[in-house]
Design a protein around this motif. Structure first.
Motif, PDB file in Angstrom:
ATOM      1  N   LEU A  99       0.854  -1.177   0.000  1.00  0.00           N
ATOM      2  CA  LEU A  99       0.000   0.000   0.000  1.00  0.00           C
ATOM      3  C   LEU A  99       0.896   1.235   0.000  1.00  0.00           C
ATOM      4  CD1 LEU A  99      -2.570  -1.132   2.709  1.00  0.00           C
ATOM      5  CD2 LEU A  99      -2.987  -0.995   0.241  1.00  0.00           C
ATOM      6  N   VAL A 100       0.576   2.185  -0.879  1.00  0.00           N
ATOM      7  CA  VAL A 100       1.336   3.433  -0.948  1.00  0.00           C
ATOM      8  C   VAL A 100       0.349   4.597  -1.010  1.00  0.00           C
ATOM      9  CG1 VAL A 100       3.257   2.322  -2.161  1.00  0.00           C
ATOM     10  CG2 VAL A 100       1.458   3.472  -3.488  1.00  0.00           C
ATOM     11  N   PRO A 101       0.764   5.801  -0.603  1.00  0.00           N
ATOM     12  CA  PRO A 101      -0.083   6.970  -0.812  1.00  0.00           C
ATOM     13  C   PRO A 101      -0.370   7.153  -2.301  1.00  0.00           C
ATOM     14  CG  PRO A 101       1.726   7.480   0.675  1.00  0.00           C
ATOM     15  CD  PRO A 101       2.017   6.126   0.102  1.00  0.00           C
ATOM     16  N   LEU A 102      -1.507   7.727  -2.620  1.00  0.00           N
ATOM     17  CA  LEU A 102      -1.904   7.874  -4.024  1.00  0.00           C
ATOM     18  C   LEU A 102      -0.841   8.589  -4.846  1.00  0.00           C
ATOM     19  CD1 LEU A 102      -5.672   8.871  -3.587  1.00  0.00           C
ATOM     20  CD2 LEU A 102      -4.720   6.602  -4.039  1.00  0.00           C
ATOM     21  N   ALA A 103      -0.218   9.609  -4.282  1.00  0.00           N
ATOM     22  CA  ALA A 103       0.753  10.404  -5.034  1.00  0.00           C
ATOM     23  C   ALA A 103       2.002   9.616  -5.402  1.00  0.00           C
ATOM     24  CB  ALA A 103       1.138  11.648  -4.233  1.00  0.00           C
ATOM     25  N   THR A 104       2.234   8.492  -4.732  1.00  0.00           N
ATOM     26  CA  THR A 104       3.425   7.697  -5.023  1.00  0.00           C
ATOM     27  C   THR A 104       3.229   6.816  -6.245  1.00  0.00           C
ATOM     28  OG1 THR A 104       4.013   7.690  -2.681  1.00  0.00           O
ATOM     29  CG2 THR A 104       5.029   5.992  -4.032  1.00  0.00           C
ATOM     30  N   TRP A 105       1.999   6.475  -6.558  1.00  0.00           N
ATOM     31  CA  TRP A 105       1.717   5.551  -7.665  1.00  0.00           C
ATOM     32  C   TRP A 105       2.395   5.971  -8.973  1.00  0.00           C
ATOM     33  CZ3 TRP A 105      -0.870   5.627 -12.367  1.00  0.00           C
ATOM     34  CH2 TRP A 105      -1.219   4.385 -12.908  1.00  0.00           C
ATOM     35  N   PRO A 106       2.314   7.233  -9.414  1.00  0.00           N
ATOM     36  CA  PRO A 106       2.970   7.588 -10.686  1.00  0.00           C
ATOM     37  C   PRO A 106       4.485   7.437 -10.653  1.00  0.00           C
ATOM     38  CG  PRO A 106       1.392   9.283 -10.040  1.00  0.00           C
ATOM     39  CD  PRO A 106       1.570   8.378  -8.869  1.00  0.00           C
ATOM     40  N   LEU A 107       5.089   7.519  -9.476  1.00  0.00           N
ATOM     41  CA  LEU A 107       6.539   7.388  -9.381  1.00  0.00           C
ATOM     42  C   LEU A 107       7.003   5.978  -9.717  1.00  0.00           C
ATOM     43  CD1 LEU A 107       7.167   9.381  -6.075  1.00  0.00           C
ATOM     44  CD2 LEU A 107       7.418  10.199  -8.438  1.00  0.00           C
ATOM     45  N   LEU A 108       6.077   5.037  -9.707  1.00  0.00           N
ATOM     46  CA  LEU A 108       6.405   3.659 -10.054  1.00  0.00           C
ATOM     47  C   LEU A 108       6.070   3.349 -11.504  1.00  0.00           C
ATOM     48  CD1 LEU A 108       5.026   2.322  -6.707  1.00  0.00           C
ATOM     49  CD2 LEU A 108       7.417   2.195  -7.388  1.00  0.00           C
ATOM     50  N   GLY A 109       5.701   4.381 -12.256  1.00  0.00           N
ATOM     51  CA  GLY A 109       5.322   4.188 -13.651  1.00  0.00           C
ATOM     52  C   GLY A 109       6.452   3.653 -14.514  1.00  0.00           C
ATOM     53  N   PHE A 110       7.699   4.071 -14.241  1.00  0.00           N
ATOM     54  CA  PHE A 110       8.816   3.581 -15.049  1.00  0.00           C
ATOM     55  C   PHE A 110       8.958   2.070 -14.920  1.00  0.00           C
ATOM     56  CE2 PHE A 110      10.846   3.993 -10.940  1.00  0.00           C
ATOM     57  CZ  PHE A 110      11.829   3.020 -10.913  1.00  0.00           C
ATOM     58  N   ARG A 111       8.573   1.536 -13.759  1.00  0.00           N
ATOM     59  CA  ARG A 111       8.633   0.083 -13.564  1.00  0.00           C
ATOM     60  C   ARG A 111       7.500  -0.604 -14.323  1.00  0.00           C
ATOM     61  NH1 ARG A 111       8.948  -1.256  -7.492  1.00  0.00           N
ATOM     62  NH2 ARG A 111      11.034  -0.415  -7.794  1.00  0.00           N
ATOM     63  N   MET A 112       6.348   0.064 -14.410  1.00  0.00           N
ATOM     64  CA  MET A 112       5.228  -0.506 -15.149  1.00  0.00           C
ATOM     65  C   MET A 112       5.521  -0.619 -16.639  1.00  0.00           C
ATOM     66  SD  MET A 112       2.177   1.701 -13.325  1.00  0.00           S
ATOM     67  CE  MET A 112       2.151   1.966 -11.548  1.00  0.00           C
ATOM     68  N   ARG A 113       6.468   0.179 -17.110  1.00  0.00           N
ATOM     69  CA  ARG A 113       6.789   0.186 -18.534  1.00  0.00           C
ATOM     70  C   ARG A 113       8.186  -0.362 -18.827  1.00  0.00           C
ATOM     71  NH1 ARG A 113       2.188   0.541 -18.421  1.00  0.00           N
ATOM     72  NH2 ARG A 113       0.803   2.050 -19.412  1.00  0.00           N
ATOM     73  N   ARG A 114       8.765  -1.076 -17.876  1.00  0.00           N
ATOM     74  CA  ARG A 114      10.095  -1.622 -18.125  1.00  0.00           C
ATOM     75  C   ARG A 114       9.998  -2.759 -19.152  1.00  0.00           C
ATOM     76  NH1 ARG A 114      11.192  -4.362 -12.187  1.00  0.00           N
ATOM     77  NH2 ARG A 114       9.271  -5.597 -12.088  1.00  0.00           N
ATOM     78  N   PRO A 115      11.061  -2.994 -19.896  1.00  0.00           N
ATOM     79  CA  PRO A 115      11.015  -3.984 -20.980  1.00  0.00           C
ATOM     80  C   PRO A 115      10.570  -5.366 -20.539  1.00  0.00           C
ATOM     81  CG  PRO A 115      12.970  -2.625 -21.188  1.00  0.00           C
ATOM     82  CD  PRO A 115      12.329  -2.246 -19.888  1.00  0.00           C
ATOM     83  N   ARG A 116      10.994  -5.808 -19.363  1.00  0.00           N
ATOM     84  CA  ARG A 116      10.626  -7.149 -18.917  1.00  0.00           C
ATOM     85  C   ARG A 116       9.114  -7.280 -18.739  1.00  0.00           C
ATOM     86  NH1 ARG A 116      12.916  -8.972 -13.217  1.00  0.00           N
ATOM     87  NH2 ARG A 116      11.127  -7.755 -12.496  1.00  0.00           N
ATOM     88  N   THR A 117       8.490  -6.244 -18.174  1.00  0.00           N
ATOM     89  CA  THR A 117       7.045  -6.276 -17.971  1.00  0.00           C
ATOM     90  C   THR A 117       6.300  -6.240 -19.296  1.00  0.00           C
ATOM     91  OG1 THR A 117       7.335  -5.154 -15.847  1.00  0.00           O
ATOM     92  CG2 THR A 117       5.128  -5.131 -16.798  1.00  0.00           C
ATOM     93  N   LEU A 118       6.739  -5.385 -20.209  1.00  0.00           N
ATOM     94  CA  LEU A 118       6.081  -5.293 -21.512  1.00  0.00           C
ATOM     95  C   LEU A 118       6.278  -6.575 -22.318  1.00  0.00           C
ATOM     96  CD1 LEU A 118       6.948  -1.597 -22.441  1.00  0.00           C
ATOM     97  CD2 LEU A 118       4.871  -2.496 -21.366  1.00  0.00           C
ATOM     98  N   ALA A 119       7.435  -7.219 -22.169  1.00  0.00           N
ATOM     99  CA  ALA A 119       7.669  -8.488 -22.859  1.00  0.00           C
ATOM    100  C   ALA A 119       6.727  -9.567 -22.336  1.00  0.00           C
ATOM    101  CB  ALA A 119       9.121  -8.910 -22.695  1.00  0.00           C
ATOM    102  N   TRP A 120       6.464  -9.554 -21.037  1.00  0.00           N
ATOM    103  CA  TRP A 120       5.507 -10.495 -20.451  1.00  0.00           C
ATOM    104  C   TRP A 120       4.124 -10.296 -21.082  1.00  0.00           C
ATOM    105  CZ3 TRP A 120       3.071  -9.874 -14.953  1.00  0.00           C
ATOM    106  CH2 TRP A 120       2.295 -11.013 -14.656  1.00  0.00           C
ATOM    107  N   ARG A 121       3.725  -9.041 -21.235  1.00  0.00           N
ATOM    108  CA  ARG A 121       2.425  -8.743 -21.833  1.00  0.00           C
ATOM    109  C   ARG A 121       2.348  -9.292 -23.260  1.00  0.00           C
ATOM    110  NH1 ARG A 121       0.583  -2.574 -22.115  1.00  0.00           N
ATOM    111  NH2 ARG A 121       2.318  -2.507 -23.587  1.00  0.00           N
ATOM    112  N   GLU A 122       3.409  -9.099 -24.050  1.00  0.00           N
ATOM    113  CA  GLU A 122       3.391  -9.588 -25.436  1.00  0.00           C
ATOM    114  C   GLU A 122       3.419 -11.111 -25.474  1.00  0.00           C
ATOM    115  OE1 GLU A 122       2.668  -7.623 -27.971  1.00  0.00           O
ATOM    116  OE2 GLU A 122       2.446  -6.220 -26.279  1.00  0.00           O
TER     117      GLU A 122
END
Length: 402
Positions: A99-122
């Motif tokens: 659980l994180v404060p709402l304002a922290t969520w966008p700071l983790l956006g770079f992790r949501m778009r890292r190559p390993r995660t996007l490769a998993w999606r594909e």
């Protein structure tokens, strides 16, 4: 360069985590939000032998509180509703599931778009054509939903065979977890059975947060995000090495030192020395530096004070390891073991179980650290156990014989 003793460093670390303050008589929403803001991230874990782990850090710092208030801060005005009113935190992958404060969520956006995660999606798209989009559409139309409820809304049998990653999830659950990790859906809370409720991100997060979501014009860049995550970590630690500061949000590699150098240049971090530490240490210039820390607390096995095991050993000489996944005959201290903090030291560990059927908090084992004044510490532990039992709605505490 400022040089601190180990005892000074330990007091700074405890104060930064919210210990050493008198507990409020009747903690409410404001105090709960204060703990979350101070810690920056609270880990979630599904083990329920005592209580769900994310409730415990708030109890450790505040004492008895109404846990439904914390649920409301996580779930908003209604876990099944679409309204965002009242939500002050959101679940995401931070340290682990957290659980994180709402304002922290966008700071983790770079992790949501890292190559390993996007490769998993594909990879998922290739293995289950159309399923990822179908799952997203169901969540968008009917969410918040559990994974099982999403399956009900899909065509019969879609995605129900075991996934190829060996987690014993259906392909639907795997798809939901992928969408959750990429930020395309998020969590609207948890059911009473602790199942995650998946919902469209724009129904959970407020507009000012969504404007900074991955792919949006105001989204923070990776370096900016790392700097701010390290700033949160430093405030929560008081002081720490690059390793323990980066570990707070699982940030690794050269970006950690680069981020700390930026914080130094901005005056938000100060390089110091701690006697006995063989690595650089950074101090939060705003950190409290108390002359003593007083109080007692039982710590969740997943409390952020003890995440980084090497740090715990350096500051308190306390070697702590989880034994949940260790076969019972091989356990040293027990299954669900809570360290006991007394004033400025970790003096013991207690294996606890909430026996809800008979209304008993069972201390199945108590182990004291060498050099502990047990005559002084034991009554403080009993008081803390009795307070915890009352908070959990249990009638009494059972201690081990002897």
């Amino acid at each position: 360069m400022l040089t601190l003793t180990q005892a000074q460093a330990a007091r700074i670390a405890l104060a930064a985590q919210g210990f050493g303050r008198a507990r409020p008589a009747d903690p409410g929403t404001r105090q709960l939000v204060g703990v979350l803001d101070r810690l920056g991230v609270v880990q979630i874990d599904s083990v329920n032998v005592l209580t769900r782990s994310h409730y415990l850090p708030f109890f450790s710092r505040l004492g008895r509180y109404d846990s439904t208030l914390l649920d409301r801060l996580r779930d908003g005005s209604g876990v099944r509703g679409r309204a965002r009113a009242g939500r002050r935190m959101v679940e995401c992958w931070a340290h682990e599931a957290s659980l994180v404060p709402l304002a922290t969520w966008p700071l983790l956006g770079f992790r949501m778009r890292r190559p390993r995660t996007l490769a998993w999606r594909e990879e998922l798209r290739g293995q289950h054509p159309g399923l990822l989009d179908a799952v997203a559409e169901v969540v968008d139309e009917h969410g918040p939903l559990t994974a099982r409820e999403v399956e009900v809304h899909l065509p019969h049998g879609a995605g129900r065979r075991s996934d190829p990653w060996g987690w014993n999830w259906s392909a639907v659950k795997t798809s939901l977890e992928c969408l959750f990790e990429t930020g395309e859906v998020t969590s609207a809370g948890r059911t009473s059975q602790f199942e995650r409720l998946y919902a469209p991100t724009d129904r959970v997060l407020p507009p000012e947060v969504l404007r900074r979501a991955p792919g949006e014009p105001d989204a923070p860049g990776q370096h900016e995000s790392v700097v701010e995550l390290l700033a949160i970590s430093l405030r929560a630690h008081g002081l720490g090495s690059a390793r323990c500061l980066g570990d707070y949000f699982r940030v690794r590699g050269p970006r950690v030192l680069a981020g700390l150098e930026t914080l130094e240049a901005q005056g938000r971090a100060e390089r110091v020395q701690v006697r006995g530490w063989d690595r650089p240490v950074w101090l939060d210039p705003q950190a409290r530096r108390p002359r003593r820390v007083e109080g007692a607390a039982l710590l969740s096995p997943f409390d952020s004070l003890i995440w980084q095991r090497e740090r715990v050993e350096q500051l308190w000489g306390f070697r702590y390891r989880l034994e949940i996944y260790v076969p019972a005959p091989q356990r040293v201290h027990g299954y669900y073991v809570l360290p006991f903090l007394l004033d400025e030291r970790l003096v013991g560990r207690v294996d606890l179980k909430a026996d809800r059927e008979v209304g008993v908090l069972r201390a199945r084992a108590v182990h004291w650290e060498p050099g502990t004044d047990v005559a002084h510490a034991a009554p403080r532990l009993v008081t803390e156990l009795e307070t915890m039992a009352g908070w959990l709605g249990l009638g009494r505490v059972d201690l081990p014989a002897g």
